[in-house]
Write an enzyme that holds these catalytic residues in place. Sequence first.
Site, mmCIF file in Angstrom:
data_model
loop_
_atom_site.group_PDB
_atom_site.id
_atom_site.type_symbol
_atom_site.label_atom_id
_atom_site.label_comp_id
_atom_site.label_asym_id
_atom_site.label_seq_id
_atom_site.Cartn_x
_atom_site.Cartn_y
_atom_site.Cartn_z
ATOM 1 N N ASP A 40 0.875 -1.178 0.000
ATOM 2 C CA ASP A 40 0.000 0.000 0.000
ATOM 3 C C ASP A 40 0.902 1.214 0.000
ATOM 4 O O ASP A 40 2.132 1.087 0.021
ATOM 5 C CB ASP A 40 -0.957 -0.013 1.209
ATOM 6 C CG ASP A 40 -2.290 0.635 0.860
ATOM 7 O OD1 ASP A 40 -2.291 1.816 0.485
ATOM 8 O OD2 ASP A 40 -3.330 -0.046 0.957
ATOM 9 N N GLU A 73 -10.103 2.720 -5.164
ATOM 10 C CA GLU A 73 -9.869 4.104 -4.738
ATOM 11 C C GLU A 73 -8.831 4.869 -5.560
ATOM 12 O O GLU A 73 -8.055 5.641 -4.998
ATOM 13 C CB GLU A 73 -9.480 4.138 -3.250
ATOM 14 C CG GLU A 73 -10.600 3.640 -2.361
ATOM 15 C CD GLU A 73 -10.288 3.759 -0.872
ATOM 16 O OE1 GLU A 73 -11.127 4.294 -0.151
ATOM 17 O OE2 GLU A 73 -9.210 3.293 -0.450
ATOM 18 N N ASP A 107 -11.868 -2.928 11.040
ATOM 19 C CA ASP A 107 -11.214 -1.725 11.566
ATOM 20 C C ASP A 107 -12.243 -0.745 12.125
ATOM 21 O O ASP A 107 -11.873 0.298 12.654
ATOM 22 C CB ASP A 107 -10.335 -1.047 10.502
ATOM 23 C CG ASP A 107 -11.089 -0.679 9.237
ATOM 24 O OD1 ASP A 107 -12.176 -1.239 8.985
ATOM 25 O OD2 ASP A 107 -10.584 0.178 8.476
ATOM 26 N N HIS A 139 -2.972 3.527 -4.410
ATOM 27 C CA HIS A 139 -2.416 3.043 -3.135
ATOM 28 C C HIS A 139 -0.971 2.571 -3.328
ATOM 29 O O HIS A 139 -0.568 1.550 -2.772
ATOM 30 C CB HIS A 139 -3.264 1.886 -2.588
ATOM 31 C CG HIS A 139 -4.561 2.331 -1.978
ATOM 32 N ND1 HIS A 139 -4.654 2.805 -0.702
ATOM 33 C CD2 HIS A 139 -5.827 2.351 -2.479
ATOM 34 C CE1 HIS A 139 -5.920 3.107 -0.436
ATOM 35 N NE2 HIS A 139 -6.650 2.853 -1.501
ATOM 36 N N TRP A 197 -7.968 -3.461 8.094
ATOM 37 C CA TRP A 197 -7.025 -2.432 7.633
ATOM 38 C C TRP A 197 -6.305 -1.913 8.865
ATOM 39 O O TRP A 197 -6.911 -1.771 9.932
ATOM 40 C CB TRP A 197 -7.778 -1.300 6.932
ATOM 41 C CG TRP A 197 -8.592 -1.807 5.780
ATOM 42 C CD1 TRP A 197 -9.934 -2.032 5.755
ATOM 43 C CD2 TRP A 197 -8.103 -2.201 4.491
ATOM 44 N NE1 TRP A 197 -10.307 -2.533 4.538
ATOM 45 C CE2 TRP A 197 -9.206 -2.646 3.739
ATOM 46 C CE3 TRP A 197 -6.838 -2.222 3.898
ATOM 47 C CZ2 TRP A 197 -9.085 -3.100 2.425
ATOM 48 C CZ3 TRP A 197 -6.723 -2.677 2.592
ATOM 49 C CH2 TRP A 197 -7.836 -3.110 1.870
ATOM 50 N N TYR A 210 -15.948 -4.993 7.965
ATOM 51 C CA TYR A 210 -14.718 -4.230 8.178
ATOM 52 C C TYR A 210 -14.344 -4.243 9.660
ATOM 53 O O TYR A 210 -15.010 -3.634 10.498
ATOM 54 C CB TYR A 210 -14.863 -2.806 7.625
ATOM 55 C CG TYR A 210 -14.358 -2.710 6.193
ATOM 56 C CD1 TYR A 210 -14.589 -3.764 5.308
ATOM 57 C CD2 TYR A 210 -13.630 -1.620 5.740
ATOM 58 C CE1 TYR A 210 -14.108 -3.714 4.000
ATOM 59 C CE2 TYR A 210 -13.157 -1.554 4.439
ATOM 60 C CZ TYR A 210 -13.401 -2.606 3.574
ATOM 61 O OH TYR A 210 -12.920 -2.558 2.288
HETATM 62 C C1 ACM Z 1 -10.789 -0.680 0.479
HETATM 63 O O1 ACM Z 1 -11.274 -0.630 1.623
HETATM 64 N N1 ACM Z 1 -10.149 0.365 -0.020
HETATM 65 C C2 ACM Z 1 -10.890 -1.860 -0.343
#
Ligand code: ACM
Length: 765
Positions: free
Chosen positions: A197, A333, A426, A270, A474, A424
Amino acid sequence: MQNFINMLRTFILSALLGIASISYAQSSDRIIPLPAKSKYSNGSFVLAKNTAVYFDERDSALLLAVSPLSITLEKFGVKLSKSIATAKASIHIELDNSIAAEEGYRLVILPGKISIKAKTATGIFYGVQSLLQLLPLQAKATTLKLPCVTIEDEPRFAYRGVMLDVARHYMSIEFLKKLLNLLAMQKMNRFHLHLTDSQGWRFESKKYPKLTQIGAYRKGTPLNTTYDYNSRPGDTLYGSFYTQQQLRDLVKYAADRFITIIPEIEMPAHSKSALASYPGLACVDSSGNPFPYPQQVQDEYCTKDETFNFLNNILDEVMDIFPSQYIHVAGDEAGKANWKTCPHDIKRMKEQGLANVEELQSYFIKRIEQHVNSRGRSIIGWDEILQGGLAPNATVMSWTGIEGGIKAAQQHHNVIMTPGGYCYLDHYQSNAPGEPVAFGGLTTLAKTYSYNPIPEELTASEAKYILGTQGNLWTEYIPTPAKAEYMIFPRAIALAEVGWSPQETRTYESFITRLIPYLKRLDKLKVNYSKHLFEIKLKTAINTKGQVTASLGGVPKGYKMYYTLDGTIPTVKSSLYVKPVAIHKNSTMIAAVISNGIIVDQLKKNFVLHKATAKSIELETPPAKQYSKGGNAACINGSLGNDENFSDDDWLGWNGKTFNGTIDLGKAQQVSSLQTRFFHQPSSWVWAAKNVTVLVSADGKNFTEVAGKSMDVPANEGAAKFSLNWPAVAARYIKVIAEPVGKIAAGNVGAGDEAWLFVDELIVD
Ligand code: ACM
C-alpha cells in the site's frame, strides 16, 4: 401414527447402533461454526489412556489433517496405540467418497468409538476441528468424556476468509502464524494478505530491490492523524518486509492448516511506496522530490508500458511463491486525476479509443488480468474494477456496500462479499468509553453476525456466483498484534459462522452461548479478543432525592451484571446489578457482564460530583439534534463524556454557534472555579473552544464577569481540559459562555466551514 413410526425407527436405529437410547431433544451444540446437522444423544465416549487411532498414515494429507488431534490427545496423556487388542477406545478416520461435499465430514461419537469420515483430507481436518471443540480444555485421559453425537456437516460457502493489511503496519511472521492457527480452528480457508500500500511495500522482489530498500520504510512523521496513525515519532524510519523464503514458509504453514493465502498487490492506486522506490513509474517523476517519502509522491502508476512490465514481473515473482488460484490486484480508490493531464495517459486513451479515465482503469486491470490468466491464475479486484467494464474473468470483492457484488453476480462474475458495514474489522465494535481508536463507524459483533452474504436482489442462479465472505482488517490504526487481535476477535468468529453455517438454523443467541466457552480456548491461546458481546448501556439520571443515579441495561435476560465504583475490574464477588445505583461521591464505575467465569462485556464511566450537580441549566441555543441525546442536563449530571469520542449522551454539540448556559444553583453559594472539557478532533471538523467567560448573578438578571480567557488549540485530539479560577464569590446563577473557533482555517479538514463545538460536564466548585 407418524409418531409411532418415528419411535419405531428410532428404536431400530438405536438397536442397530448398539445405543441404549437416542435423545432427539434440542441439541446442545458447542461447536463454532454451528454444524449443518447434529444430533446429540445420551451416553458418552470415555477416552482411555491407550486409545487407538486408525487412519492411513501413508496419506500425507491425512497425516496433516489428523495431526491436531494426535497432538491434543498426547497432551492429555493419551498414548496413541495401533492395536485393537489393547485399546479400550478407538478413533477411526477414513476418506469416504459417498460424502458429497468437498469440505464436508461426518463425525459420529459412540461409547467406545469415534468415527470421522470425509471425501477429502480437508473434510477430515474440519471433522477433527469439531472433535477438538468437544474436548474439554483440560482433563486427565481416563476421565475425559465426550458426548455421543452424530454430526453431518458441510460449509454454506466455499470461500471463508480474513484479510490482514500488513502494509500500513508490518506484522511479524509469528503473528501471522498465530492468526492462521486461529482461522483454522474456525474452519476458515482463505487468508488474504494485503502486501502493499502507499505506506509500505512488504514483498521482497529480487528484480526490484528498491521496493524493500526504500518502499518498506517510511518516516515516522504522520501525514495526518487519520492516515498514518501511530507511526514512530520524528524522523525514525518505521517498517520491515517479508523475504521470499519467509513467505514460502508461510504458504506451507497455511496449507498445512488447509488455508490458502491470497496475495494482494495494490494497483493502480495506493502505490506511493512503489512510486517512491521507482519514481519513473509515476505520471510525475518525483525523483527530485524534496519531501521525504511518503509525502508528496503521487498515489497511482502511470499507464505507460514500463508500469505493465514492472507489474507483470512483480506478479510473476508473487505467483512463483503463492500457489493460490486467486491473485488480488486491488483496483480500489484510484483518484485518476493525474491521468487526465499526463501525456502518457492521454496518449494511451487515444490509442486505445478510451472515452475517459474510468475506461483507462478498466484497460489497466484487463491488461493485468491477461498476464495473470496467461499463467493459469485468476484475478480478484475490489468493487472499483467494475468502473469502465469488468475484466472478462475477474472476481469482484465487494466492499463499498453490496451493490458492486450484486452487479458483478448479475454479470455472471464470481463475488466475495465484504461490505464495510458488516465485514470491516477496523470499525469500532462498541461505543463504550475506553475503546481503542478505530477507523470509525460501529460494527458490533451482533451486526457482523447478522450478515447474510446472499443479497435479496439476486435470483437463485445469480446467487451461485457469491463464493463467500471475508472480514477485513485495515491497519492504519493497528500498530501491534495485540490490537489486531482485539479488532479481529471475536468478530471473525462470527463471520466464520456466517460463512459456514446454514442461514436458517443459526441465531445470535445460540452463537453467544457457544462463544462464551469458546473464549476460554482463546484465553488459553493468549488471544487479546474484545469483550463486547453485548453493548451495555449506562444511563445517568437524577432521582427524586436529587441524587445522580446510573442505570445499566442492554444485556439479554439470563446474563448477570456486576459493578464496582472504585475503578477496579468487577468479579462475581463485586456488587450484582439489580437496580439503578446512586452515586454519592466522585467515582469510576466499571460494569461487567460475567458469564462462565469470564467478562464478556464491560463499560467504564467517570462521575464527578460538584456544586452544580443535579441543579438546573438553561441553554440559550439548543445543541444540534443529533448531538443532544443527554438533554441539557448532560452538562450538570455528574457524568463525564467519553475521552475518545463525542458520540455518547454526555457530549453536547453545536455547529458554528456559541455555547451559552446559565446554571441555577437553587440558592446562593460560594463559587470559585469552573472545570470543563471540550472535544477536539479537527479531522472531524470538531474544535475546542476559542475562549470561555464565566459570569455570576444573584438574581439571574444582572451578571458580573468573574473570569475569562482564551483557550490554546490542544496539541492532541480527544477530550481537552479547560479550567478557570476566580476569587470566591457568593452566587446563585452562573453563566458560562464558550465561543467556537468559527470558520475552520485553511490547511485543515473542512477549511472554510464552521467548526463544531462539543461541551462536557460544567464542573462548578
Ligand atoms: C478498500 O477498503 N479500499 C478496499
